[in-house]
Write an enzyme that holds these catalytic residues in place. Structure first.
Site, PDB file in Angstrom:
ATOM      1  CG  HIS A 101       0.149   1.051   7.078  1.00  0.00           C
ATOM      2  ND1 HIS A 101       1.169   0.661   8.024  1.00  0.00           N
ATOM      3  CD2 HIS A 101       0.763   2.075   6.325  1.00  0.00           C
ATOM      4  CE1 HIS A 101       2.317   1.358   7.586  1.00  0.00           C
ATOM      5  NE2 HIS A 101       2.191   2.089   6.548  1.00  0.00           N
ATOM      6  CD  GLU A 102      -1.061   2.568   2.665  1.00  0.00           C
ATOM      7  OE1 GLU A 102      -0.363   3.506   2.846  1.00  0.00           O
ATOM      8  OE2 GLU A 102      -0.328   1.512   3.070  1.00  0.00           O
ATOM      9  CG  HIS A 160       0.840   6.617   5.493  1.00  0.00           C
ATOM     10  ND1 HIS A 160       2.003   7.202   6.157  1.00  0.00           N
ATOM     11  CD2 HIS A 160       1.042   5.304   5.374  1.00  0.00           C
ATOM     12  CE1 HIS A 160       2.874   6.029   5.952  1.00  0.00           C
ATOM     13  NE2 HIS A 160       2.167   5.011   5.668  1.00  0.00           N
ATOM     14  CD  GLN A 217       3.382   5.745   2.390  1.00  0.00           C
ATOM     15  OE1 GLN A 217       2.849   5.277   1.911  1.00  0.00           O
ATOM     16  NE2 GLN A 217       4.700   5.266   2.898  1.00  0.00           N
ATOM     17  CB  CYS A 240       6.003   1.988   6.835  1.00  0.00           C
ATOM     18  SG  CYS A 240       5.355   3.560   6.024  1.00  0.00           S
ATOM     19  CG  LEU A 241       6.488   0.979   0.693  1.00  0.00           C
ATOM     20  CD1 LEU A 241       5.899   1.524  -0.620  1.00  0.00           C
ATOM     21  CD2 LEU A 241       7.526   0.080   0.127  1.00  0.00           C
ATOM     22  N   GLY A 282       0.725  -1.193   0.018  1.00  0.00           N
ATOM     23  CA  GLY A 282      -0.025   0.105   0.235  1.00  0.00           C
ATOM     24  C   GLY A 282       0.866   1.442   0.157  1.00  0.00           C
TER      25      GLY A 282
HETATM   26 CO    CO Z   1       3.011   3.397   5.357  1.00  0.00          CO
END
Ligand code: CO
Length: 180
Positions: free
Chosen positions: A142-143, A146, A51, A100-101, A46
């Site tokens: 999670h998204e 963000h 981000q 997380c990226l 995701g």
């Molecule tokens: Co993340």
């Protein structure tokens, strides 16, 4: 389409609340296309617009429960675009590994709902409802976090060691091979 740079947690933008999308225009479509390509390249589950430095309520998740027509386009087919997503209800609980990226190399145990029902808009502005279970529920929560300027690290109950992460990766690989 182009890939965009994924910001890391040192960037202040990641702790800001994103604003609602009101114009479902070409600009949004380019953002979504770029996010798709960025997510495929990063091999994540995701990604949220903040981000990539855009403080708008736009997110993409990969739902591995979606049946795909070809291996080549699998990632693309499993991606769900969520504009202005809102949680309608949650059910159950799951405790598991999350990463997380924007926080590379860090994994920790986070408790999330086992399933989540949301409403969102598609890239044309049409409203739809969606339900995610297990990993997909985790990705959706999670998204959405963000979009509210919250990182998963604020919810980590225990960080995992590199050895534990490697073990889990091997278990997943093993499970994949056992699938008929
Ligand atoms: Co993340």
């Amino acid at each position: 389409m182009a890939t965009r740079t994924i910001l890391t947690d040192e960037d202040k933008g990641l702790s800001k609340k994103s604003r609602e999308v009101t114009d479902f225009n070409k600009r949004l479509h380019i953002l979504l296309d770029d996010m798709r390509e960025t997510l495929i390249e990063a091999d994540g589950l995701g990604i949220a617009a903040p981000q990539v430095g855009v403080l708008r309520r736009v997110a993409l998740i990969v739902d591995t429960n979606i049946e795909v027509t070809s291996d080549e386009t699998a990632m693309d087919e499993m991606m769900v675009e969520l504009i202005n997503p809102e949680i309608l209800s949650i059910d159950g609980e799951q405790s598991g590994s999350e990463g997380c990226l924007s926080v590379p190399g860090v994994n920790g145990i986070v408790t999330r709902p086992m399933s989540v029902k949301i409403k969102a808009q598609d890239r044309e502005g049409n409203f739809f409802e969606y339900e995610g279970n297990e990993l997909t529920a985790r990705a959706i929560c999670h998204e959405i976090d963000h979009l509210n300027g919250e990182l998963f690290t604020a919810k980590v109950e225990r960080y995992l060691t590199d050895e534990e992460v490697e073990e889990m990766r091997q278990e997943r690989e093993e499970a994949k091979r056992k699938k008929p």
